[in-house]
Design an enzyme around this catalytic site. Structure first.
Site, PDB file in Angstrom:
ATOM      1  N   CYS A   1      32.046  34.954  43.195  1.00 33.27           N
ATOM      2  CA  CYS A   1      32.294  36.298  43.570  1.00 33.27           C
ATOM      3  C   CYS A   1      33.233  36.822  42.102  1.00 33.27           C
ATOM      4  O   CYS A   1      34.455  36.298  42.314  1.00 33.27           O
ATOM      5  CB  CYS A   1      33.459  37.096  44.870  1.00 33.27           C
ATOM      6  SG  CYS A   1      32.301  36.402  46.170  1.00 33.27           S
TER       7      CYS A   1
ATOM      8  N   CYS B   1      22.428  36.479  44.846  1.00 31.80           N
ATOM      9  CA  CYS B   1      22.781  37.226  44.231  1.00 31.80           C
ATOM     10  C   CYS B   1      22.224  37.939  43.028  1.00 31.80           C
ATOM     11  O   CYS B   1      22.415  36.814  41.301  1.00 31.80           O
ATOM     12  CB  CYS B   1      24.147  36.322  44.001  1.00 31.80           C
ATOM     13  SG  CYS B   1      25.126  37.619  43.264  1.00 31.80           S
TER      14      CYS B   1
ATOM     15  N   CYS C   1      37.729  41.686  37.798  1.00 32.23           N
ATOM     16  CA  CYS C   1      36.313  40.881  38.535  1.00 32.23           C
ATOM     17  C   CYS C   1      36.545  41.162  36.368  1.00 32.23           C
ATOM     18  O   CYS C   1      35.994  41.359  35.643  1.00 32.23           O
ATOM     19  CB  CYS C   1      35.703  42.035  38.179  1.00 32.23           C
ATOM     20  SG  CYS C   1      33.483  42.046  38.091  1.00 32.23           S
TER      21      CYS C   1
ATOM     22  N   CYS D   1      36.426  46.972  36.520  1.00 34.12           N
ATOM     23  CA  CYS D   1      37.619  46.457  37.689  1.00 34.12           C
ATOM     24  C   CYS D   1      39.091  44.734  37.248  1.00 34.12           C
ATOM     25  O   CYS D   1      38.408  44.646  37.051  1.00 34.12           O
ATOM     26  CB  CYS D   1      36.967  45.863  38.962  1.00 34.12           C
ATOM     27  SG  CYS D   1      36.123  47.254  39.971  1.00 34.12           S
TER      28      CYS D   1
ATOM     29  N   GLU E   1      23.561  36.651  34.505  1.00 35.62           N
ATOM     30  CA  GLU E   1      23.601  35.174  35.811  1.00 35.62           C
ATOM     31  C   GLU E   1      23.060  35.869  37.118  1.00 35.62           C
ATOM     32  O   GLU E   1      22.909  37.316  36.996  1.00 35.62           O
ATOM     33  CB  GLU E   1      24.645  35.144  36.229  1.00 35.62           C
ATOM     34  CG  GLU E   1      25.400  34.664  34.508  1.00 35.62           C
ATOM     35  CD  GLU E   1      26.518  33.964  34.170  1.00 35.62           C
ATOM     36  OE1 GLU E   1      27.159  33.018  34.047  1.00 35.62           O
ATOM     37  OE2 GLU E   1      27.783  34.096  34.749  1.00 35.62           O
TER      38      GLU E   1
ATOM     39  N   CYS F   1      29.362  45.259  32.936  1.00 35.09           N
ATOM     40  CA  CYS F   1      29.256  46.333  33.946  1.00 35.09           C
ATOM     41  C   CYS F   1      30.583  46.977  33.357  1.00 35.09           C
ATOM     42  O   CYS F   1      31.455  46.691  32.005  1.00 35.09           O
ATOM     43  CB  CYS F   1      30.220  45.627  34.195  1.00 35.09           C
ATOM     44  SG  CYS F   1      30.776  47.194  36.444  1.00 35.09           S
TER      45      CYS F   1
HETATM   46  N1  SAH Z   1      29.547  46.214  41.643  1.00 36.87           N
HETATM   47  C1  SAH Z   1      29.324  45.951  43.195  1.00 36.87           C
HETATM   48  C2  SAH Z   1      28.146  45.428  42.548  1.00 36.87           C
HETATM   49  C3  SAH Z   1      29.428  43.524  41.840  1.00 36.87           C
HETATM   50  S1  SAH Z   1      29.450  42.972  44.110  1.00 36.87           S
HETATM   51  C4  SAH Z   1      30.232  46.148  43.805  1.00 36.87           C
HETATM   52  O1  SAH Z   1      30.933  46.417  42.824  1.00 36.87           O
HETATM   53  O2  SAH Z   1      29.933  46.118  44.994  1.00 36.87           O
HETATM   54  C5  SAH Z   1      30.467  41.763  43.307  1.00 36.87           C
HETATM   55  C6  SAH Z   1      32.136  41.707  44.096  1.00 36.87           C
HETATM   56  O3  SAH Z   1      32.657  40.685  44.087  1.00 36.87           O
HETATM   57  C7  SAH Z   1      32.563  43.103  44.618  1.00 36.87           C
HETATM   58  O4  SAH Z   1      32.652  43.412  46.016  1.00 36.87           O
HETATM   59  C8  SAH Z   1      33.803  42.526  43.672  1.00 36.87           C
HETATM   60  O5  SAH Z   1      34.635  43.393  43.660  1.00 36.87           O
HETATM   61  C9  SAH Z   1      34.457  41.217  44.222  1.00 36.87           C
HETATM   62  N2  SAH Z   1      35.263  40.543  43.176  1.00 36.87           N
HETATM   63  C10 SAH Z   1      35.444  41.058  42.083  1.00 36.87           C
HETATM   64  N3  SAH Z   1      35.963  40.434  40.825  1.00 36.87           N
HETATM   65  C11 SAH Z   1      36.358  39.555  42.746  1.00 36.87           C
HETATM   66  C12 SAH Z   1      37.347  37.916  42.140  1.00 36.87           C
HETATM   67  N4  SAH Z   1      38.115  37.840  41.326  1.00 36.87           N
HETATM   68  N5  SAH Z   1      37.321  37.207  43.555  1.00 36.87           N
HETATM   69  C13 SAH Z   1      36.978  37.921  44.103  1.00 36.87           C
HETATM   70  N6  SAH Z   1      35.725  38.906  44.534  1.00 36.87           N
HETATM   71  C14 SAH Z   1      35.633  39.314  43.149  1.00 36.87           C
END
Ligand code: SAH
Length: 345
Positions: free
Chosen positions: A331, A103, A117, A114, A90, A110
């Site tokens: 995000c 984006c 996420c 986390c 996506e 991935c």
């Molecule tokens: N793997 C990289 C690139 C992804 S960036 C990284 O982690 O930075 C995506 C961003 O969205 C990251 O900062 C991630 O931590 C954040 N993110 C992930 N899940 C989220 C959620 N449920 N709500 C808000 N931000 C989130």
């Protein structure tokens, strides 16, 4: 065979020469690729037919297919893009006043896992190649002139370092799409070896680091990457990066109600961030994700308290809204799709 979208503009001349092709054709090829934005060599009508046939064989164009578009009420669009092997990613297009930000995803799924996420909730299938990342950008570009790229889609860019950086160099290249390096932001969850490598590139890409917790205890629970590279190592790598590059690092802090949103956490966050010269913080309220219904979005008062604590301690902080929630494009909401039912040929 080398996919055309994996070749940097300056590499075309020597590559053509190596294959016994005439190097002066490079300029016409570049115009076709990055001025006319052709999707197939048949569209490159300035080139002789026999050369087009050779290019088709040797340097194939590898576009992705737009399988679905979801539009959010706030103008954000999410595209589901399919690749030749049936995998898909996506990408999200985010209009704002004078900007049109894309984006970008760098992996199918991935591996980082986390907790909050969706992208990591089902692991990683594979990394995207340079030409696939460029194809993703070009698919976005068909919806409008892209002014900014954030590498904040699915995947961990530093786990696919070479292909990601090469794709970004291509998009940045003057004789390519020519998108300014300062308009390209790479975001990492904290894969420490990537920092020194990026610093050594000498390119002015922006760097964001997903922090989300100011203590090892909490960060290791939310982000398994912290067990491999705990905060001391991560922040030392960040400080070395800002020292070497004289460039800012932005820490992303997703605020999760009742998890990392106390005043004490805000104070500890300020203390940690101040160990890195030229650091900024972006506060983002959690976007809801299906696999963790226990993780809730904080209220505005909590966000403002966090902002206040950080600002009072001299940390440059911004409150960010996450866009595209109603299209699951915000995000952390991008995720793997099972396309087995409609596999590409
Ligand atoms: N793997 C990289 C690139 C992804 S960036 C990284 O982690 O930075 C995506 C961003 O969205 C990251 O900062 C991630 O931590 C954040 N993110 C992930 N899940 C989220 C959620 N449920 N709500 C808000 N931000 C989130």
């Amino acid at each position: 065979m080398t996919p055309a979208w994996s070749i940097l503009p300056d590499e075309w001349k020597p590559i053509l020469a190596d294959r016994g092709l005439r190097p002066f054709r490079a300029d016409q090829i570049l115009q076709a690729l990055y001025r006319d934005y052709i999707q197939s060599w048949d569209e490159a009508t300035t080139l002789p037919k026999d050369l087009r046939e050779t290019l088709k064989q040797e340097f194939p164009l590898t576009p992705c297919r737009e399988l679905a578009v979801s539009a959010s009420a706030d103008g954000t669009k999410k595209l589901l893009l399919g690749y030749a092997d049936g995998n898909s990613v996506e990408t999200v297009l985010i209009p704002a006043r004078e900007r049109f930000t894309q984006c970008i995803s760098t992996q199918v799924g991935c591996a980082m896992g986390c907790a909050f996420c969706a992208s990591g909730s089902r692991g990683v299938v594979r990394s995207l190649t340079t030409d696939e990342i460029v194809a993703e950008y070009l698919a976005g570009r068909r919806h409008g002139e892209i002014t900014n790229i954030v590498v904040m889609g699915m995947g961990e860019p530093f786990n696919n370092y070479d292909e990601t950086i090469r794709a970004l160099k291509l998009v940045n290249a003057g004789r390519g799409p020519n998108l300014g390096a300062r308009h390209i932001t790479i975001s990492t969850c904290g894969v420490v070896p990537g920092f020194a490598r990026l610093a050594a590139e000498g390119i002015q890409f922006e760097l964001s680091v997903s922090l989300h917790a100011p203590t090892d205890e909490l960060r290791s629970r939310l982000m398994p990457v912290n067990r491999r590279w705990p905060l001391d190592e991560l922040l030392a790598a960040c400080a070395a990066y800002t020292k070497a590059t004289k460039r800012i690092i932005t820490f992303e802090y997703t605020v999760i109600a009742g998890v990392n949103d106390s005043r004490a956490m805000a104070e500890e966050l300020a203390r940690q961030v101040r160990r890195v010269p030229m650091a900024k913080v972006n506060l983002i309220p959690l976007s809801p994700v299906e696999h963790r219904p226990d993780f809730k979005t904080p209220d505005d008062a909590t966000m403002l308290m966090f902002l206040d604590v950080l600002m009072k301690r001299g940390v440059q902080t911004m409150l960010r809204r996450s866009r595209g929630k109603d299209a699951n494009a915000a995000c952390g909401q991008l995720r793997l799709h099972n396309l087995n039912s409609k596999k590409e040929p």
